[in-house]
Enzyme design. Structure first.
Site, PDB file in Angstrom:
ATOM      1  N   GLY A   1       7.647  -5.480 -19.852  1.00 40.71           N
ATOM      2  CA  GLY A   1       8.516  -5.135 -20.962  1.00 40.71           C
ATOM      3  C   GLY A   1       8.909  -3.686 -20.738  1.00 40.71           C
ATOM      4  O   GLY A   1       8.657  -3.123 -19.673  1.00 40.71           O
TER       5      GLY A   1
ATOM      6  N   GLY B   1       4.356   6.225 -18.310  1.00 42.08           N
ATOM      7  CA  GLY B   1       5.599   6.216 -19.062  1.00 42.08           C
ATOM      8  C   GLY B   1       6.573   7.306 -18.692  1.00 42.08           C
ATOM      9  O   GLY B   1       7.565   7.525 -19.396  1.00 42.08           O
TER      10      GLY B   1
ATOM     11  N   ASP C   1      14.078  -9.415 -14.405  1.00 41.06           N
ATOM     12  CA  ASP C   1      14.077  -8.456 -15.508  1.00 41.06           C
ATOM     13  C   ASP C   1      15.036  -7.297 -15.248  1.00 41.06           C
ATOM     14  O   ASP C   1      15.210  -6.428 -16.113  1.00 41.06           O
ATOM     15  CB  ASP C   1      12.662  -7.926 -15.775  1.00 41.06           C
TER      16      ASP C   1
END
Length: 452
Positions: A91, A127, A253
Site C-alpha cells: 500500500g 517512509g 501496483d
C-alpha cells in the site's frame, strides 16, 4: 499566499469511496524544508503557481491542508503483483494522497507524495526518499512529458535535512520529499485488493468512482472500465517505446487505470533499439526489458480483468482484454510518427515508414535520440548509409507535422543517458551545485517546445 481564483478548484471526491480504501495518516516532521524545484508550469494548471515560497514549503513540505481539499492525508490501500509474485502486504508505504484539485480541463488531479513519512503500509521502511531518487524522478517526468508520454508531473522537490542510509547506494545520503501531480492514483492493485478480500460492494463503488471521476462517464459498467484501461494502457506503452524509455518496475501496483505513467525508480532511456535492455539491476530475467514492456502491461491488465470477475461475467472481460493488441499497434504507429515529426499519410504509408524505421534502428543500433532528431529536423544525412535508404525515401514522402525553424534543431539532441543523470547528481552531492540540474530541465523544455 495567492490561489488563482479562476483555476483553483479544490476537490475531495476520494472521500466518497469510504474508509476501506485508505488510512488517514500524518506527514513526517522534517528538520528543514528547502525548496529545490517547483514546477510552476504544472502548478498553473491547478491554480497553485501564485503561492510564494513560504506557502509552497508549508503545503508541500509540512503538508498543511490546501483550502477546500482533503483535511488530512490519505495512504491508499492496494495489493499487487511484484515481478509476477502476488503481494497482499503493500500500500502507500512512503507516500499519501495529500489533496485533490480540478485542472483547467476539468480533470480530477491528485497531489501525491513520495518520502513523506511512514504509514501503516511501510512495513520495515522508514517512509523516506533519497534526494537522488527525487532528482531522478523529476528528470524522468520532465523528459517523458516533452516526449509526449502520458505521465504524472513532478510538482515539487523539497530537501528535508535528514540523513538516510541505503543498501543500494552510497550512504549516508541526503533526503527529500517529492510531490507529484497525477490524474488519479487508482491502480490495478487497488482492484486486486478488493478481489482478494471478496468485497463486491466496494468493487462496484470503485468502478463507479473511476468511471465518473476519472473517465467522466455516467456508468458503473466494469467491462466499460476495462475497455478504457486496455486502450489507455496500450497508448502509454506505445509511447514508452517511441520515447526509448524503460520504466523498470511495471508491477500491477504501478499501473494507473487512467493510463498515465508514474512512479519512477530504476528507469533508463535505452541508448539503442535493444529489446533486451533493462533498467533495474534486480530484473535479472529481463521481465520488464525495453521490448517486453507491452507484454508486461498487457499481463497486468489481465489481472484487472481477473479482479473484475468478482462482479461480472468472464466472456465480455476476455473480449475486452483481447483488444489490447488491436489498440497497441495503431498507438505505436502514431507515437512513432509523432517522434519522426510526421503526420499520418495513409495507413499503408504510415505502417511502411514505422516498420522501416524500427528495422533500421534495430539493424544499425544507432542512437535513438540522434536518429529521431535528424529525422525530425531534416532529411536523414547520407552518413547513415544504405541501411537507411528506405527510411529516407519514406520520410521524404511523409507530410511534416511541425515547423523545423525552432532554434533547437540547429543544435544537438537533448537526451538523458545514465551518464548525464549521474553527472547531475554528482554536482549536487559534491558541491550542492544545482546548475546542471536546472540547465537540463531548461534543455528538456526547449526540446518539448520544438517537438510540439
Amino acid at each position: 499566499m495567492a490561489f488563482d481564483p479562476q483555476a483553483y478548484r479544490p476537490e475531495s471526491t476520494i472521500l466518497s469511496l469510504g474508509d476501506p480504501f485508505y488510512d488517514v495518516v500524518e506527514a513526517a516532521r522534517f528538520p528543514q524544508t528547502t525548496i529545490k524545484y517547483r514546477n510552476d508550469r504544472a502548478a498553473a494548471e491547478v491554480g497553485l503557481d501564485g503561492l510564494d515560497d513560504e506557502s509552497w514549503a508549508a503545503h508541500f513540505g509540512r503538508f498543511e491542508p490546501l483550502p477546500g481539499s482533503l483535511p488530512q492525508p490519505l495512504a491508499l490501500r492496494y495489493h499487487g503483483h511484484q515481478f509476477r509474485s502476488y503481494s497482499p502486504d503493500i500500500g502507500d508505504g512512503r507516500g499519501f494522497t495529500f489533496a485533490q484539485l480540478r485542472d483547467r480541463a476539468g480533470r480530477l488531479m491528485d497531489l501525491g507524495t513520495k518520502g513523506s513519512g511512514t504509514t501503516p503500509w511501510s512495513r520495515f521502511g522508514d517512509g523516506r526518499l533519497t534526494l537522488k531518487g527525487a532528482v531522478r524522478e523529476v528528470l524522468a517526468s520532465e523528459m517523458l512529458e516533452a516526449l509526449n508520454v502520458p505521465t504524472s508531473r513532478s510538482l515539487s522537490l523539497i530537501e528535508t535535512g535528514e540523513t538516510l542510509f541505503r543498501e543500494d547506494e552510497p550512504s549516508p545520503t541526503r533526503a527529500a520529499v517529492l510531490v507529484r501531480l497525477s490524474h488519479g492514483h487508482i491502480r490495478i492493485g487497488t482492484f486486486q485488493r478488493l478481489a482478494f478480500e471478496r468485497d463486491a460492494q466496494a468493487m462496484r463503488r470503485l468502478v463507479r468512482y473511476v468511471m465518473r471521476e476519472l473517465y467522466g462517464e455516467d456508468s458503473d459498467d466494469p467491462v466499460a472500465l476495462l475497455t478504457q484501461v486496455v486502450e489507455r494502457s496500450a497508448r502509454m506503452t506505445a509511447a514508452y517505446l517511441a520515447a526509448g524509455f524503460v520504466h523498470g518496475v511495471l508491477n500491477s501496483d504501478n499501473i494507473n487505470v487512467t493510463g498515465e505513467s508514474f512512479d519512477y525508480g530504476p528507469w533508463r532511456f535505452a541508448p539503442s533499439w535493444d529489446a533486451g535492455f533493462t533498467a533495474a539491476y534486480f530484473d535479472a530475467d529481463g521481465l520488464y526489458a525495453f521490448g517486453r514492456q507491452p507484454e508486461a502491461v498487457h499481463w497486468n491488465v489481465k489481472q484487472l480483468a481477473a479482479s473484475l470477475r468478482l462482479i461480472t461475467r468472464a466472456d465480455p472481460l476476455i473480449h475486452a482484454i483481447d483488444g489490447f493488441a488491436a489498440a497497441y499497434q495503431p498507438a505505436f504507429t502514431q507515437a512513432m510518427l509523432w517522434r519522426l515529426g510526421r503526420r499520418s499519410a495513409s495507413p499503408d504509408a504510415d505502417c511502411a515508414l514505422v516498420q522501416a524505421t524500427e528495422a533500421a534502428l534495430l539493424a544499425t543500433q544507432t542512437s535513438i535520440d540522434q536518429f529521431f532528431f535528424d529525422a525530425f529536423a531534416q532529411p536523414l544525412p547520407d552518413s547513415y548509409g544504405a541501411a537507411w535508404d528506405r527510411v529516407r525515401t519514406l520520410l521524404a514522402a511523409a507530410p511534416p507535422r511541425a515547423d523545423r525553424s525552432h532554434d533547437y534543431w540547429a543544435g544537438t539532441p537533448c537526451a538523458m543517458p545514465i551518464d548525464d543523470v549521474e553527472a547531475i547528481w554528482a554536482a549536487i552531492r559534491d558541491a550542492d551545485d544545482w546548475a546542471p540540474f536546472h540547465a537540463k530541465i531548461a534543455a528538456i523544455r526547449a526540446m518539448g517546445a520544438a517537438l510540439r
